[in-house]
Enzyme design. Sequence first.
Site, PDB file in Angstrom:
ATOM      1  N   GLY A 254       0.793  -1.206   0.000  1.00 21.25           N
ATOM      2  CA  GLY A 254       0.000   0.000   0.000  1.00 21.25           C
ATOM      3  C   GLY A 254       0.835   1.271   0.000  1.00 21.25           C
ATOM      4  O   GLY A 254       0.365   2.328  -0.395  1.00 21.25           O
TER       5      GLY A 254
ATOM      6  N   LYS B 214      12.499   2.569  -2.955  1.00 19.32           N
ATOM      7  CA  LYS B 214      11.049   2.519  -2.735  1.00 19.32           C
ATOM      8  C   LYS B 214      10.410   3.642  -3.540  1.00 19.32           C
ATOM      9  O   LYS B 214      10.682   4.821  -3.322  1.00 19.32           O
ATOM     10  CB  LYS B 214      10.708   2.657  -1.256  1.00 19.32           C
ATOM     11  CG  LYS B 214       9.191   2.707  -1.005  1.00 19.32           C
ATOM     12  CD  LYS B 214       8.854   2.849   0.459  1.00 19.32           C
ATOM     13  CE  LYS B 214       8.993   1.512   1.170  1.00 19.32           C
ATOM     14  NZ  LYS B 214       8.460   1.565   2.558  1.00 19.32           N
TER      15      LYS B 214
ATOM     16  N   ASP C  65       4.912   3.888  14.784  1.00 12.91           N
ATOM     17  CA  ASP C  65       4.227   2.751  14.152  1.00 12.91           C
ATOM     18  C   ASP C  65       5.110   1.515  14.213  1.00 12.91           C
ATOM     19  O   ASP C  65       5.305   0.813  13.231  1.00 12.91           O
ATOM     20  CB  ASP C  65       3.869   3.087  12.705  1.00 12.91           C
ATOM     21  CG  ASP C  65       2.859   2.088  12.118  1.00 12.91           C
ATOM     22  OD1 ASP C  65       2.151   1.437  12.914  1.00 12.91           O
ATOM     23  OD2 ASP C  65       2.786   1.963  10.888  1.00 12.91           O
TER      24      ASP C  65
END
Length: 849
Positions: free
Chosen positions: A22, A41, A134
Amino acid sequence: MSLETGRRLGPYEILGPIGAGGMGEVYRARDTRIGREVAVKLLPASFAEDRDRLQRFEREARAVGSLSHPNLLALFDVGTDEGMPFLVTELLEGTTLRERMTTDGLPPRKAVAYGAQIARGLAAAHEKGIVHRDLKPENVFVTRDGHVKVLDFGLARLTRTRKDEAHSEATTLSSPTSDGVLLGTVGYMSPEQIRREPADERSDIFALGALLYEMLSGRRAFRADTDVETLHAILKDDPPDIEGSAVPAALQGLVRRCLEKDPAERFRSAHDVALALESMSGPALSGGGSAILAAPPRVRRLRVIAGALALAAALAVAYRLGTMARGRETPSPSWTLLTFDRGSIAHARFGPDGQTLVYGAAWEGRPLSLYSGRTDGQGSRALDLPDADLLAVSSKGEMAIAPGRRFDTPGASLGGVLARAPLAGGAPREVLDDVESADWTPDGSALAVVRRIGGRRRLEFPVGTLVYESDFIYSPRISPDGTLIAFIDGARETLCVSDRAGKVRDLVGSPDGLAFSLLWLPGGDEILYGVEEIHGVSLSGRRRLLLRLPPPLGVGLQDVSRDGRVLLTLGQVRSGISGPPPGGAADRELTASRAAYGGGLSADGRKVLFDGSDAMYLRDTDGASAAVPLGEGTGVALSPDARWVLALRPPSTLVLVPTGAGAEKTLDGAPIQYLDGPGSGAWFPDGQRFAVVGREPGRKWRLFVQDVAGGRPRAITPEGVVPQWPHVIGQAVSPDGRRVAVLDPERRITLVTVDGGAEEVAPGPPESGDVARWSADGRALFVTEVAGTRLRVLKRDLATGVRQPWKEIAPADPAGIFRLNVLLGPEGNSYVYTYYRILSSLYVVDGLK
């Protein structure tokens, strides 16, 4: 969009896809500028459509890119190509922590090892003011060799907005805060994140607790049928106990403290969590000690040092092992933690009543200062005295102190003024110069001191009466009846006892772990000593083992009360390599093992040689690639072109080790004993000779020159004259290869001609620090001096002796730093440094028999 093999993103050539999700697609790529393989990325196209978001992303991503630590994924670059934003990171081989987990959980030792590495990575980022927000198993990567990397540190915040959602097995939520966007994953979010309160580093500690729980139990700490019920459980419920006897109660207590609902009741820092976990890596996980400890209560003093309970359990087990080893088992002693700050304790003593205590400590990188407390562990207060260390406390309530002394390793030769000061308060009175250590007689009427006079140590008992003389004398302690004095002769590594007339007896000769501290037991018939093990020795020489400490802890024996309680420090000495890459501004952590000691820097400043705890290593100073192990031995020096390492292997053999392809070559140096220490040699600029510190049988250390082709070494300095002692000699050879800069016994800079042996004393005062290297033009030397937890580098003109400030080196975390050694490139335009750190705590132990 997908990228084809061979496509370029700036200098990065795409080699093939790695995966997609995602948050974008990940590709293996090659940095065509230096030939390094990296991971690229490619971020979602929505970034290109939001200019403000893209600018914020680039700004904050560069801040994250300033992080450099072995347990953090390195971010090399961030940019855009044809409107596509991308990140460039190091390329890893292995699996995520999620893929490593099983339904039965991981073995406690492995969970502790992974957790400690995660905590170290978190601590490094928190020191830079960056919080992950996170942390979850998917964001922790374990390489094939078991090394842990925390992924996407800070990038979760950078790469999402309030509209973004990512759903997997664990749903990721986003919520606004005063900072902008605060993210977390259901099951790992902290209570304050759920309440939409500002989240600091303690939120990451909560998530780390959730990871530890899951690694140990095989199930999540908080999981219900719906996300809402899971969030409610995090706010209101405690997770079930971790079942199974393999998980010690102390470890369960640590996990629960990480998972406290109130951030103030968690560990103060990720660094404290790391220390606590590392203290459990030995006997505390062997199974025998878990029943000794209960999990810590919900409400505790906020400043309790990390891992204190786990450490006590480990030491209790170690004590039982020691008593069983000598054929009897006695009740375990009780341990009371007395200090709760982060830093180093030098010396400590009981007060005359046995209930108060005084100690000298350097907390949080501050100067060494005096503190007073109680033996019940209810905290300490700073004494209203100048910065000083404590030497002794008399039965009359008078202190012997060393004003202005800096912290160094136990036993370090730090002389200075001895002053006397009332324990009840009052200004100190200076009474004697050149004093390193001291002890009061039992009636408090006189002092025994060790003084440094003319490079030698004199034991005087009382002051002015010579009892013993040696190169090094540590820890003078007067017997309870005042008739004998025990001390350690550091030159002979021997524990000795002398009467007042100077009649000396050797009690223990060259034992392992003799160290620098000793204590008389109250009866006066036995002396305690040790570092990793505490031994007792009677006056007849009979030895016994009392306690074996779990590695890597070491003990400093401080004092004993009349009723037999022992005051001691426990701590760890750590070392590492750090420094900026050539042309860089921020230091990068280059350490590749538990300990690291710098041995050499290449001429271009791009490669550093260092000794680790298990091997020699060579590493690029940009920290981008992994350190390359070069085998066993001590790295003495790195050749200017970084193609060869001069190494030392037992018993005292010099070996040339190639850093690339090639065969080793052993050099015949008999009968020279070489100094076994990283950086104890220096190559000549032509790469055909090297200078090395050594000594012939029965002689003192001096400097030798030897050809790479072999042959007998040739002494070029008088005995006792070396570049510096005991640190690395750096680039002691001049750029033209004709002279070597050394320090004579008075620490004056002396220039020795290599071929003729002529000596010239350079103008200017003696040096307090080291000679780091020559300037490129041969007209100056870079020298160093210690300034607290900083190291000043100065450029000293050889014609005038004038010194000019050049650079100041300071680790980001100053706590416990007691020494820095620097390796400089030409003109000081590149450098790396070795830092040495001691973090210790003070305990009173009852029942150590």
